[in-house]
Design a protein around this motif. Structure first.
Motif, PDB file in Angstrom:
ATOM      1  N   ALA A   5      15.112  47.095  14.932  1.00 22.54           N
ATOM      2  CA  ALA A   5      16.475  46.559  14.850  1.00 22.54           C
ATOM      3  C   ALA A   5      17.490  47.679  14.634  1.00 22.54           C
ATOM      4  O   ALA A   5      18.593  47.661  15.196  1.00 22.54           O
ATOM      5  CB  ALA A   5      16.559  45.556  13.709  1.00 22.54           C
ATOM      6  N   GLY A   6      17.112  48.685  13.831  1.00 24.66           N
ATOM      7  CA  GLY A   6      18.018  49.793  13.576  1.00 24.66           C
ATOM      8  C   GLY A   6      18.391  50.528  14.858  1.00 24.66           C
ATOM      9  O   GLY A   6      19.523  51.004  15.014  1.00 24.66           O
ATOM     10  N   ALA A   7      17.434  50.607  15.810  1.00 22.79           N
ATOM     11  CA  ALA A   7      17.712  51.301  17.069  1.00 22.79           C
ATOM     12  C   ALA A   7      18.825  50.598  17.834  1.00 22.79           C
ATOM     13  O   ALA A   7      19.730  51.239  18.383  1.00 22.79           O
ATOM     14  CB  ALA A   7      16.440  51.365  17.909  1.00 22.79           C
ATOM     15  N   PRO A 135      21.165  40.664  12.143  1.00 25.10           N
ATOM     16  CA  PRO A 135      21.251  41.490  10.930  1.00 25.10           C
ATOM     17  C   PRO A 135      20.090  41.223   9.970  1.00 25.10           C
ATOM     18  O   PRO A 135      19.656  42.130   9.263  1.00 25.10           O
ATOM     19  CB  PRO A 135      22.578  41.064  10.301  1.00 25.10           C
ATOM     20  N   ALA A 136      19.569  39.981   9.983  1.00 25.89           N
ATOM     21  CA  ALA A 136      18.462  39.668   9.069  1.00 25.89           C
ATOM     22  C   ALA A 136      17.239  40.533   9.366  1.00 25.89           C
ATOM     23  O   ALA A 136      16.434  40.801   8.488  1.00 25.89           O
ATOM     24  CB  ALA A 136      18.095  38.198   9.182  1.00 25.89           C
ATOM     25  N   ARG A 137      17.105  40.964  10.626  1.00 23.44           N
ATOM     26  CA  ARG A 137      15.926  41.774  10.944  1.00 23.44           C
ATOM     27  C   ARG A 137      16.032  43.167  10.350  1.00 23.44           C
ATOM     28  O   ARG A 137      15.023  43.826  10.117  1.00 23.44           O
ATOM     29  CB  ARG A 137      15.738  41.858  12.461  1.00 23.44           C
ATOM     30  N   LEU A 138      17.286  43.604  10.124  1.00 24.74           N
ATOM     31  CA  LEU A 138      17.462  44.902   9.467  1.00 24.74           C
ATOM     32  C   LEU A 138      16.869  44.872   8.061  1.00 24.74           C
ATOM     33  O   LEU A 138      16.437  45.881   7.529  1.00 24.74           O
ATOM     34  CB  LEU A 138      18.952  45.240   9.366  1.00 24.74           C
ATOM     35  N   LEU A 139      16.875  43.650   7.481  1.00 33.61           N
ATOM     36  CA  LEU A 139      16.370  43.463   6.132  1.00 33.61           C
ATOM     37  C   LEU A 139      14.951  43.977   5.982  1.00 33.61           C
ATOM     38  O   LEU A 139      14.557  44.492   4.946  1.00 33.61           O
ATOM     39  CB  LEU A 139      16.403  41.964   5.857  1.00 33.61           C
ATOM     40  N   VAL A 154      21.346  37.483   3.272  1.00 32.26           N
ATOM     41  CA  VAL A 154      20.894  36.690   4.417  1.00 32.26           C
ATOM     42  C   VAL A 154      21.059  35.201   4.147  1.00 32.26           C
ATOM     43  O   VAL A 154      21.525  34.442   5.002  1.00 32.26           O
ATOM     44  CB  VAL A 154      19.423  37.024   4.739  1.00 32.26           C
ATOM     45  N   VAL A 155      20.713  34.760   2.923  1.00 32.72           N
ATOM     46  CA  VAL A 155      20.878  33.349   2.596  1.00 32.72           C
ATOM     47  C   VAL A 155      22.353  32.968   2.698  1.00 32.72           C
ATOM     48  O   VAL A 155      22.714  31.932   3.232  1.00 32.72           O
ATOM     49  CB  VAL A 155      20.322  33.061   1.186  1.00 32.72           C
ATOM     50  N   ALA A 156      23.216  33.863   2.239  1.00 37.35           N
ATOM     51  CA  ALA A 156      24.658  33.586   2.331  1.00 37.35           C
ATOM     52  C   ALA A 156      25.085  33.471   3.789  1.00 37.35           C
ATOM     53  O   ALA A 156      25.931  32.656   4.137  1.00 37.35           O
ATOM     54  CB  ALA A 156      25.439  34.688   1.633  1.00 37.35           C
TER      55      ALA A 156
ATOM     56  N   THR B  97      12.818  32.266   6.033  1.00 34.39           N
ATOM     57  CA  THR B  97      13.057  33.141   7.182  1.00 34.39           C
ATOM     58  C   THR B  97      13.423  32.286   8.384  1.00 34.39           C
ATOM     59  O   THR B  97      13.574  31.070   8.253  1.00 34.39           O
ATOM     60  CB  THR B  97      11.797  33.948   7.503  1.00 34.39           C
ATOM     61  N   ASP B  98      13.545  32.917   9.577  1.00 35.31           N
ATOM     62  CA  ASP B  98      13.972  32.081  10.692  1.00 35.31           C
ATOM     63  C   ASP B  98      12.977  31.910  11.830  1.00 35.31           C
ATOM     64  O   ASP B  98      13.261  31.155  12.745  1.00 35.31           O
ATOM     65  CB  ASP B  98      15.344  32.537  11.215  1.00 35.31           C
ATOM     66  N   THR B  99      11.848  32.581  11.807  1.00 38.62           N
ATOM     67  CA  THR B  99      10.862  32.268  12.843  1.00 38.62           C
ATOM     68  C   THR B  99       9.551  31.823  12.199  1.00 38.62           C
ATOM     69  O   THR B  99       9.291  32.102  11.032  1.00 38.62           O
ATOM     70  CB  THR B  99      10.562  33.464  13.761  1.00 38.62           C
TER      71      THR B  99
END
Lengths: 351, 538
Positions: A5-7, A135-139, A154-156, B97-99
């Protein structure tokens, strides 16, 4: 298929840098096209990958608003080609410098349009990153010490779409009671039930997370905990002092070393703090060759455009006064095409 | 595995304890079913096992709860996470999570398991629950049954020895409920997991239980025993048990198969009865509501494709079909919530989505899936006053209806504090205030116990008797058999069957009520009918 995700965010940042360095509408249009093409080719079928369209619409809205303001409030750009003259609204003397109405010049409009298109291109870069890597994947790539704060963010973020869905549902329910389902009163009356619902959902989620082991911590010796706190606090103070030193007139010599020291101490604090968290990661995103290529292409686009802007400022930011048709400078345009590299990569089947 | 010793729970601000001196032991590898009416403390008891009561909910717990030897007083829910897996009533509220794949891994990540173990267990769980094709899907896009399976899977990956489930099948269509129950069966049989679940729909689950815990009332001591024993004394019982009581069978049958093997005598007795077993269908009249070739799009989904349906006064129509078949959209179209993309819809002489809400309430009333959506005020009395004003009827009209449907509810009560069934009745009273000839109910029995359900049945019959047309979207085959004159089955936005109840439900096993399955090929559908017929023949 799943590039780190950062890439993707680095790639988008590179494109955004390029967009901020040029005012040439042809180059900007090419940039939006490049970003759009990559999104269409590389996106997955996740729900957020449809967000690119929303960002494009937002970009168009920005251009329109910018033009409306330029027409209504006039433009700081001096111009000779008057297209039309709006009636001027007299303003009291304390509002000197502001005018409403008056002549609308072609130069002013062109300047506003260039400006708006640049903002729209920036938005499209952010939209592309959002569509390609939520953005959640950056987590997943955050250091362990920051994980819990990241979850809160992320919850927010999922809170907002749920809130919108709730408002729609409750407004529809108002119709069932024989009340108008649109308008400000409707929104105000459903406000309380919507907030109650959102609060209940949050509590339910918190209970579920707690029952699934969120926030389990490892035993950490007292000394390590104190050291962590000291390093983090000291590091942050160092960062503040160093930045001040760099920006202020005196003490510039000390600024850089203090800043570096602060950053190192904070990173050490974060690393130590991560020992409190026992969390492991399931299939973390790997930074492989594809990630290098994707991020590299973005950085190259940004760097090449900065260089081109230094070499030939007139081609990259065509002036609005006097009016000239913008031309497409060939090799900066070629540089933008480097951003297409991610779309050309062979699609891996596993992530 | 699970031990309750002298456990009492009192919530803050409550005068009476919800649970009072509960003593209970659940052995390892048992499937234990928790039954009782709404509000007797089933959820509290489940929460006490996972430690959420009292660590998360507050309140006072006296006595001792131990799970696998760990005392919940000293262990917080997160420290029990590797031992107890909890799935609440709403799976969506459970997802972090989402998936699907990330969701399955989440619990293991929190427990800090090594990467290779996580990978292996995710693959195993995907296979165990039949989720392999869904692994990359976002959880928001799943159907109800799939969500419930993912929620169960997400707690299974940590290999808990105890699984706690709160109404796992209530919101599901019959086929999806079967899916979930089959999974639970496999867990108990193959992995030796201890399962504790609460469920209102006993007809779906009671035959699988090893032990039943009945909570007879708030604060009353639980009755624990073999399913057949407990069912003999239980207020709440599925139709097959009630049929067994009626016919005097002992021990009581718990499954359709048990009952069928004993039913030959009853079938012979019933064969001599000539009384018409079907509820009298109303004589044909001008349709109250009608749709022809109705097509509705919702977002990217074509929710209805060419639906033709007509509802006559005095008729009760049940709309059935799996989750996402278009039932709610059909009801919403009659109430003017969705504009048709093609075809037409008409209620009385009005086109619903073009009619002003104020006029529409006199023609059609919809009680949505979540009756709470209709309630805004903070007391029942204020809600009634608002309903009178909305419908422009004399003050007191709504209150009279509330007294009728919901006797004994104080005007000062907050709608949020009412039970599920009481809230439904309040919403129904509000909708009825404007006297609409067409009444629509979306999933009215979700979360209702048998007592609340039989009150609802009586209310719906009275409404139909008074000339109202009633349409209900439901997964509850027993309810449909009890009240509906006609059943409409939908799939993929189309109507696949539209005929009198007896014809439709008997011909398809998924939609057949238990009594029909037991007494096949005879046409009786409910215990009430059988009781009636036997009473007449004596």
């Amino acid at each position: 298929m799943h590039v780190h995700a950062g890439a993707w965010w680095l790639w988008a940042l590179g494109l955004a840098t390029a967009a901020s360095r040029t005012g040439n509408p042809l180059l900007l249009a090419l940039l939006v096209a490049v970003a759009g093409y990559v999104v269409v080719v590389c996106r997955t079928d996740a729900p957020w990958s449809r967000s690119y369209g929303a960002f494009l619409k937002l970009g168009i809205a920005v251009v329109v608003i910018r033009l409306v303001f330029a027409i209504a409030l006039g433009s700081p750009v001096p111009g000779t080609h008057v297209l039309l003259t709006l009636p001027r609204i007299p303003l009291p003397h304390w509002a000197q410098g502001v005018r409403i109405g008056g002549p609308v010049t072609a130069e002013g409009l062109v300047f506003a349009a260039y400006d708006g298109v640049r903002l729209a291109a920036l938005l499209s870069c952010v939209g592309a990153a959002n569509a390609l890597a939520h953005p959640a994947r950056l987590l997943k790539s955050l250091p362990g010490a920051l994980y819990e704060a990241g979850v809160a963010v992320v919850v927010a973020m999922t809170f907002a779409p749920n809130l919108v869905a709730d408002v729609q549902r409750l407004c529809a329910a108002r119709r069932l009671r024989g009340r108008a389902d649109t308008g400000i009163t409707a929104l105000l009356q459903v406000g309380l039930p919507v907030l109650e619902g959102a609060l209940e959902r949050s509590v339910a989620l918190a209970a579920a997370m707690d029952a699934r082991g969120y926030g389990r911590t490892a035993e950490v010796p007292c000394a390590v905990r104190r050291l962590t706190a000291a390093l983090t606090m000291g590091g942050l103070l160092g960062v503040c002092a160093g930045t001040y030193g760099l920006l202020a007139a005196e003490g510039a010599g000390l600024g850089l070393p203090v800043l570096l020291l602060g950053v190192t101490a904070s990173l050490a604090g974060l690393w130590l703090g991560g020992r409190r968290s026992i969390r492991t990661r399931y299939r973390p995103d790997r930074w492989g060759a594809r990630a290098w290529l994707v991020s590299g292409s973005g950085v190259a686009v940004g760097a090449l455009t900065i260089w081109a802007a230094a070499l030939d400022p007139r081609a990259l930011t065509p002036p609005a006064v006097p009016l000239t048709a913008p031309v497409l400078p060939l090799w900066p345009a070629g540089a933008l095409l480097v951003g297409l590299v991610p779309a050309l990569l062979p699609r891996g089947d596993a992530r | 595995m699970i031990r309750f010793e002298e456990v009492s729970v009192t919530y803050d601000g409550a005068h009476e304890p919800v649970l009072r001196s509960v003593d209970l032991t659940i052995q390892e590898g048992e499937l234990c079913l928790l039954v009782g009416e709404s509000g007797v403390g089933k959820s509290t008891l489940l929460g006490a096992v996972s430690g959420l009561v009292p660590h998360f909910t507050g309140g006072t717990l006296s006595g001792r709860v131990t799970v696998g030897g760990r005392d919940t007083r000293t262990h917080k829910p997160r420290e029990l996470a590797d031992l107890v897996g909890t799935v609440g009533q709403d799976p969506l509220a459970h997802f972090v999570t989402d998936t699907v794949e990330d969701e399955l891994a989440y619990g293991m990540e929190s427990l800090g398991m090594p990467a290779d173990v996580m990978r292996r267990r995710v693959e195993e769980t995907l296979d165990l629950l039949g989720l392999a094709e869904l692994r990359d899907r976002p959880v928001a896009s799943l159907s109800g049954g799939q969500r419930q399976r993912v929620a169960i899977g997400s707690v299974l990956t940590v290999h808990p020895r105890v699984l706690v489930l709160d109404e796992p099948t209530s919101a599901l269509d019959p086929a999806a409920a079967e899916e979930v129950l089959a999974v639970l069966q496999r867990l108990v049989h193959d992995l030796g997991t201890t399962v504790l679940m609460a469920e209102h729909r006993l007809e779906r689950v009671v035959q699988y239980a090893d032990q039943v815990v009945l909570l007879p009332g708030p604060g009353a001591a639980p009755v624990v025993g073999e399913p057949a024993e407990v069912m003999a004394v239980s207020q709440v019982a599925p139709p097959v048990v009630r049929l067994g009581r009626l016919a005097g069978w002992s021990p009581l049958p718990l499954s359709v198969r048990d009952a069928r093997r004993r039913a030959s005598g009853l079938r012979e007795r019933l064969a001599q009865c000539t009384a018409d077993p079907l509820p009298a269908a109303p004589e044909a009249g001008r349709a109250v509501a009608e749709s022809s070739g109705l097509c509705v799009r919702r977002g990217r989904i074509q929710a209805l494709r060419g639906v033709d349906v007509a509802v006559r006064p005095g008729e009760v129509v049940a709309v059935m079909g799996r989750n996402g078949a278009g039932k709610s959209t059909l009801l919403g179209s009659f109430a003017g919530l969705h504009a048709p993309g093609g075809g037409s819809v008409r209620v009385g002489d009005a086109v619903p989505h073009r009619t002003r809400p104020q006029q529409l309430v006199r023609r059609v009333g919809l009680v949505p899936q979540e009756p709470r959506d209709l309630l805004y005020a903070d007391t029942v009395a204020a809600e009634c006053a608002a309903a009178d004003a909305d419908a422009q009827v004399p003050p007191g009209t709504c209150r009279a209806l509330v007294d009728d449907l919901l006797p004994g509810v104080a005007g000062r009560a907050h709608p949020r504090d009412l039970s599920e069934g009481q809230r439904l009745s309040l919403a129904l009273a509000i909708v009825l205030t404007a006297r609409p000839p067409l009444i629509l109910l979306d999933e009215p029995t979700r979360g209702l116990d048998y007592a609340a359900k039989s009150r609802l049945v009586a209310q719906l019959r009275a409404l139909a008797g008074g000339g109202h047309a009633v349409v209900l979207a439901t997964h509850d085959v027993e309810l449909a058999a009890e009240v509906a004159h006609r059943v409409v089955i939908m799939a993929e936005g189309e109507i696949v069957a539209d005929a009198p109840t007896a014809e439709v439900v008997v011909s398809s096993p998924a939609f057949a009520p238990q009594v029909a399955k037991v007494l096949q090929p005879q046409p009786w559908l409910t215990v009430t009918q059988v009781a009636c017929v036997l009473g007449e023949s004596q």
